[in-house]
Design a protein around this motif. Structure first.
Motif, PDB file in Angstrom:
ATOM      1  N   GLY A  37     -12.866  -8.878  12.816  1.00 13.32           N
ATOM      2  CA  GLY A  37     -12.900  -7.537  13.036  1.00 13.32           C
ATOM      3  C   GLY A  37     -14.163  -6.909  13.191  1.00 13.32           C
ATOM      4  N   ARG A  38     -15.260  -7.481  12.769  1.00 11.32           N
ATOM      5  CA  ARG A  38     -16.452  -6.883  12.830  1.00 11.32           C
ATOM      6  C   ARG A  38     -17.033  -6.835  14.339  1.00 11.32           C
ATOM      7  N   TYR A  39     -16.310  -7.765  15.284  1.00 10.50           N
ATOM      8  CA  TYR A  39     -16.924  -7.999  16.478  1.00 10.50           C
ATOM      9  C   TYR A  39     -16.104  -7.453  17.918  1.00 10.50           C
ATOM     10  N   ASP A  40     -16.806  -7.149  18.843  1.00  8.16           N
ATOM     11  CA  ASP A  40     -16.087  -6.574  19.853  1.00  8.16           C
ATOM     12  C   ASP A  40     -15.576  -7.887  20.722  1.00  8.16           C
ATOM     13  N   LEU A  41     -14.384  -8.071  20.517  1.00  9.08           N
ATOM     14  CA  LEU A  41     -13.560  -9.130  21.270  1.00  9.08           C
ATOM     15  C   LEU A  41     -13.200  -9.096  22.558  1.00  9.08           C
ATOM     16  N   GLU A  42     -13.610  -7.937  23.217  1.00  8.58           N
ATOM     17  CA  GLU A  42     -13.563  -7.572  24.529  1.00  8.58           C
ATOM     18  C   GLU A  42     -14.453  -8.256  25.351  1.00  8.58           C
ATOM     19  N   THR A  43     -15.672  -8.914  25.039  1.00  6.84           N
ATOM     20  CA  THR A  43     -16.648  -9.327  25.608  1.00  6.84           C
ATOM     21  C   THR A  43     -16.862 -10.752  25.211  1.00  6.84           C
ATOM     22  N   PRO A  44     -17.261 -11.666  26.231  1.00  7.39           N
ATOM     23  CA  PRO A  44     -17.653 -12.877  25.623  1.00  7.39           C
ATOM     24  C   PRO A  44     -18.587 -13.212  24.681  1.00  7.39           C
ATOM     25  N   ALA A  45     -19.507 -12.545  24.642  1.00  9.29           N
ATOM     26  CA  ALA A  45     -20.513 -12.621  23.714  1.00  9.29           C
ATOM     27  C   ALA A  45     -20.138 -12.139  22.338  1.00  9.29           C
ATOM     28  N   GLY A  46     -19.152 -11.179  22.329  1.00 12.64           N
ATOM     29  CA  GLY A  46     -18.449 -10.866  20.769  1.00 12.64           C
ATOM     30  C   GLY A  46     -17.513 -11.752  20.580  1.00 12.64           C
ATOM     31  N   ARG A  47     -16.933 -12.531  21.291  1.00 12.37           N
ATOM     32  CA  ARG A  47     -15.757 -13.440  20.911  1.00 12.37           C
ATOM     33  C   ARG A  47     -16.669 -14.658  20.451  1.00 12.37           C
ATOM     34  N   GLY A  48     -17.692 -14.958  21.039  1.00 13.87           N
ATOM     35  CA  GLY A  48     -18.253 -16.217  20.609  1.00 13.87           C
ATOM     36  C   GLY A  48     -19.190 -15.956  19.336  1.00 13.87           C
ATOM     37  N   ALA A  49     -19.603 -14.734  18.932  1.00 15.83           N
ATOM     38  CA  ALA A  49     -20.172 -14.533  17.881  1.00 15.83           C
ATOM     39  C   ALA A  49     -19.388 -14.436  16.458  1.00 15.83           C
ATOM     40  N   ALA A  50     -17.943 -13.844  17.026  1.00 15.83           N
ATOM     41  CA  ALA A  50     -16.879 -14.000  16.090  1.00 15.83           C
ATOM     42  C   ALA A  50     -16.669 -15.152  15.786  1.00 15.83           C
ATOM     43  N   LEU A  51     -16.534 -16.004  16.616  1.00 15.38           N
ATOM     44  CA  LEU A  51     -16.059 -17.792  16.678  1.00 15.38           C
ATOM     45  C   LEU A  51     -16.898 -18.328  15.650  1.00 15.38           C
ATOM     46  N   ASP A  52     -18.456 -18.172  15.954  1.00 14.08           N
ATOM     47  CA  ASP A  52     -19.315 -18.831  15.202  1.00 14.08           C
ATOM     48  C   ASP A  52     -19.272 -18.731  13.524  1.00 14.08           C
ATOM     49  N   GLU A  53     -19.048 -17.281  13.221  1.00 18.32           N
ATOM     50  CA  GLU A  53     -19.110 -16.932  11.805  1.00 18.32           C
ATOM     51  C   GLU A  53     -17.863 -17.439  11.239  1.00 18.32           C
ATOM     52  N   ALA A  54     -16.832 -17.107  11.876  1.00 22.75           N
ATOM     53  CA  ALA A  54     -15.410 -17.526  11.204  1.00 22.75           C
ATOM     54  C   ALA A  54     -15.144 -18.960  11.279  1.00 22.75           C
ATOM     55  N   ALA A  55     -15.836 -19.729  12.193  1.00 22.61           N
ATOM     56  CA  ALA A  55     -15.616 -21.274  12.175  1.00 22.61           C
ATOM     57  C   ALA A  55     -16.387 -21.999  10.976  1.00 22.61           C
ATOM     58  N   ALA A  56     -17.409 -21.184  10.716  1.00 23.00           N
ATOM     59  CA  ALA A  56     -18.195 -22.022   9.818  1.00 23.00           C
ATOM     60  C   ALA A  56     -17.339 -21.828   8.250  1.00 23.00           C
ATOM     61  N   VAL A  57     -16.649 -20.642   8.297  1.00 18.88           N
ATOM     62  CA  VAL A  57     -15.760 -20.484   7.095  1.00 18.88           C
ATOM     63  C   VAL A  57     -14.545 -21.479   6.979  1.00 18.88           C
ATOM     64  N   VAL A  58     -14.062 -21.672   8.115  1.00 18.21           N
ATOM     65  CA  VAL A  58     -12.885 -22.615   8.476  1.00 18.21           C
ATOM     66  C   VAL A  58     -13.186 -24.052   8.121  1.00 18.21           C
ATOM     67  N   ALA A  59     -14.656 -24.254   8.362  1.00 20.72           N
ATOM     68  CA  ALA A  59     -15.206 -25.694   8.364  1.00 20.72           C
ATOM     69  C   ALA A  59     -15.264 -26.159   6.899  1.00 20.72           C
ATOM     70  N   LYS A  60     -15.302 -25.051   5.923  1.00 25.41           N
ATOM     71  CA  LYS A  60     -15.524 -25.500   4.542  1.00 25.41           C
ATOM     72  C   LYS A  60     -14.074 -26.036   3.910  1.00 25.41           C
ATOM     73  N   ILE A  61     -12.969 -25.797   4.751  1.00 26.13           N
ATOM     74  CA  ILE A  61     -11.684 -26.288   4.202  1.00 26.13           C
ATOM     75  C   ILE A  61     -11.624 -27.931   4.442  1.00 26.13           C
ATOM     76  N   LYS A  62     -11.409 -28.516   3.065  1.00 26.41           N
ATOM     77  CA  LYS A  62     -11.595 -29.938   2.972  1.00 26.41           C
ATOM     78  C   LYS A  62     -10.604 -30.658   3.595  1.00 26.41           C
ATOM     79  N   THR A  63      -9.351 -30.261   3.605  1.00 22.37           N
ATOM     80  CA  THR A  63      -8.496 -30.859   3.886  1.00 22.37           C
ATOM     81  C   THR A  63      -7.963 -30.879   5.368  1.00 22.37           C
ATOM     82  N   SER A  64      -8.202 -32.098   6.151  1.00 14.88           N
ATOM     83  CA  SER A  64      -8.361 -31.955   7.382  1.00 14.88           C
ATOM     84  C   SER A  64      -7.143 -31.498   8.285  1.00 14.88           C
ATOM     85  N   SER A  65      -6.009 -31.703   7.727  1.00 11.36           N
ATOM     86  CA  SER A  65      -4.802 -31.121   8.294  1.00 11.36           C
ATOM     87  C   SER A  65      -4.800 -29.375   8.133  1.00 11.36           C
ATOM     88  N   VAL A  66      -5.053 -29.285   7.217  1.00 10.64           N
ATOM     89  CA  VAL A  66      -5.073 -27.529   6.848  1.00 10.64           C
ATOM     90  C   VAL A  66      -6.268 -26.920   7.663  1.00 10.64           C
TER      91      VAL A  66
END
Length: 640
Positions: free
Chosen positions: A382-411
């Motif tokens: 929600g902190r990024y402008d998802l209407e632009t490719p740059a905003g979507r890319g930046a949002a993905l980078d930050e959020a994906a780093a959080v999801v990557a910490k999940i240790k169970t691969s299926s989850v």
């Protein structure tokens, strides 16, 4: 000099306090079969329970970290108490008056530090409760009433009031026999220009208890504008109070948390009160610190990490509450429980919500709605402008780093797919690959990649008993234990019988020599049984017999093995005289066969150099042993 507690009194305490009732104050126990109970070990992180309690024997043992012992050993370990402090604490629980040798009983000198500090807190709590009834405390009673708490509610939570003077509590506790040093150490008093003064003055007081129900600290709420201190002032770090290791309300909530497999984490003392009074009796709160690792450990032991366990966080809807939710999500994977977040309408906390809309609204609030991971990721995106490719890319980078910490691969994959939807990226597999790539990079940089579910105890036997192979213990010399070895497996079963069911193997077992046990650790346990008077001692009082065996252990390694064998399940479902006879015969038969091989080997090495009379004696010994072995094979235990 402090007196030694009478041995008979120690025995009385050990017998009077059931180990399962004591352990249940710290973790949830479930049936493990064979009369044993199991739970998540409080002494190390684990995902599946390897901690077992045997109520009949009064022992516990963890097959993961090898901690074990009786009720006294458990309390000493978990609460960091001395032997005498532990016995005194358990004696108080059982209503037993202890006798002291070597000079009589003087409570002010002979009770341990922890117990003295807890007694000071208990006395302080009683003082504060009485003070809440004073005219001066009208401001505190008004504060409670304005938040929907009547006199009964205050009494239930033991809410009190600290008088505004400099040293009211300090003088009161001095009169109870507490020294200035004890008052300073406890955090109830602090140094002033002319001596100790009260730490808390003119405030509402909430007692903070540990899981055993002992008061270890206080939370104090400011009431007057001329109070220049913080809004909430807590007990400082002391020998008995560590804010990262306590949860307000845990003493009241623990049974319902274990029963319902659910915990509700709120932010303040009044929120806990509001939830409990509304019927949400699983509510607890941290004490002036963020929810962290040690808090998770407390809850996991109560929740037991079963598949239906749930932890619901209630945070304010403001930016601070959102940050708290993100911090909680960082630790989310340390729970096996499902985690959710609940935010009240208009940003109200549970206390305000109950006051405005009633008990039903509080109960409705904590019904799981939004998974914590979903809330956390939406906050980031929600902190990024998802209407632009740059905003979507930046949002993905930050959020994906959080999801990557999940240790169970299926989850991790499932959450990555949902993240793609939050960001608005149609190619879900691209997001999944990006998350997996970040997870690999983190592992390559030195991440543990394991977490609490990592193996600590080695491979387990199919029946959940001992490891299939264990390294030699530090105090033993000789080959490693290998339970694929029939000899080691049988020796282990026989020792378990001698410890758990001595009537089935006595008196035959007591005639077995230490050298009949080929594994050095087992030989050490056999020696302990011998020094304790033999398995025959277990016929009269099995608990005292086991205590004597543990006391005979030369070190903690052997003592740990004794408790392990004393609680471990047997390899057969039917444990009777026939089964016991088979173990006795097999151990003896292997010892006889080894002796035959030793004698014959010696004769072979000596060849013609052996004297005629020595040759005749050796041949005769071999013949006698062979006859004995034949009789054992033919007649079993009857030939012993």
């Amino acid at each position: 000099m402090a007196g030694r507690i009478n041995d008979d009194d120690v025995k009385a305490v050990r017998d009077a306090v059931p180990i399962d009732s004591v352990v249940s104050e710290y973790l949830q126990l479930r049936n493990a079969g064979g009369g044993n109970l199991k739970g998540l070990c409080p002494f190390h992180d684990e995902k599946s329970p390897s901690f077992q309690v045997s109520p009949g024997k009064g022992l516990f043992h963890c097959f993961g970290c090898q901690e074990g012992g009786d009720t006294i050993a458990f309390v000493m370990k978990i609460d960091h108490l001395s032997f005498s402090e532990t016995v005194e604490r358990l004696a108080a629980k059982a209503g037993i008056t202890l006798r002291y040798e070597e000079g009589g009983y003087n409570p002010s000198h002979q009770r341990g530090e922890r117990i003295r500090l807890i007694e000071a807190h208990q006395a302080a709590a009683e003082f504060y409760v009485r003070a809440l009834e004073s005219p001066e405390a009208e401001i505190g009673r008004k504060f409670l009433a304005e938040r929907g708490f009547d006199q009964d509610a205050a009494a239930h939570f033991r809410v009190g009031y600290s008088p505004a003077g400099w040293d009211h509590l300090t003088r009161y506790l001095r009169g109870k026999g507490f020294s200035d040093k004890e008052l300073i150490t406890s955090g109830l008093s602090q140094d002033g220009r002319r001596g100790p003064i009260d730490r808390f003055r003119g405030r509402l007081m909430w007692p903070i208890s540990d899981t055993a129900g002992d008061i270890v600290g206080f939370g104090a709420r400011k009431l007057r504008d001329d109070d220049n201190g913080p809004k909430y002032l807590n007990t400082p770090e002391t020998p008995i109070y560590k804010k990262s290791q306590v949860l307000y309300g845990i003493d009241l909530a623990k049974k319902d948390i274990a029963k319902a497999s659910r915990a509700v984490v709120v932010e303040g003392y009044t929120d806990v009160m509001a939830c409990h009074l509304a019927g949400v009796t699983t509510a607890i709160a941290t004490c002036g610190t963020a929810f962290g690792n040690d808090h998770i450990k407390i809850l996991r032991r109560l929740l037991m990490d079963n598949g239906s366990a749930r932890v619901i966080f209630t945070f304010d809807g403001d930016s601070a509450g959102q940050k708290a939710a993100l911090r909680a999500f960082e630790d989310d994977q340390k729970f096996a429980a499902e985690t959710y977040i609940a935010i009240a309408p208009e940003g109200m906390d549970p206390c305000d919500l109950r006051l405005a809309k009633g008990d039903d609204a509080v109960r409705d609030l904590v019904e799981p709605r939004t998974p914590l991971f979903e809330f956390a990721l939406r906050q980031i995106v929600g902190r990024y402008d998802l209407e632009t490719p740059a905003g979507r890319g930046a949002a993905l980078d930050e959020a994906a780093a959080v999801v990557a910490k999940i240790k169970t691969s299926s989850v991790q994959r499932e959450v990555a797919v949902q993240l793609a939807g939050f960001v608005g990226i149609l190619d879900q597999e691209f997001v999944v690959r990006r998350v997996a790539q970040l997870a690999r990079w983190a592992r390559d940089k030195g991440g543990d990649g394991g977490g609490p579910q990592g193996s600590r105890g080695g491979p387990r036997s199919p029946r959940g008993g001992a490891p299939q192979q264990a390294a030699p213990a530090p105090g033993f010399s000789g080959p490693a234990l290998n339970l694929r070895s029939p000899a080691h497996r049988t020796e282990r079963e026989l020792l378990k019988l001698a410890l758990q069911k001595p009537a089935l193997v006595s008196p035959a077992f007591d005639a077995y020599g230490v050298d009949e046990f080929t594994a050095p650790p087992y030989a050490a346990v056999r020696r302990c049984i011998e020094e304790a008077g033999g398995a025959e001692q277990g016929l009269a009082d099995n608990r005292e017999y086991l205590v004597a065996v543990m006391d005979a252990a030369p070190d903690n390694t052997v003592r740990s093995l004794v408790t392990e064998l004393a609680v471990e399940v047997f390899m057969s479902r039917t444990i009777d005289e026939t089964y016991a006879g088979v173990q006795l015969v097999q151990v003896r038969l292997r010892a006889v066969d080894r002796r035959i091989n030793d004698v014959q080997g010696s004769l072979t090495r000596l060849g013609s150099n052996v004297a005629p009379h020595e040759l005749a004696a050796a041949q005769n010994e071999v013949w006698v042993l062979q006859q004995y072995a034949q009789s054992l094979r033919a007649h079993g235990a009857a030939a012993l």
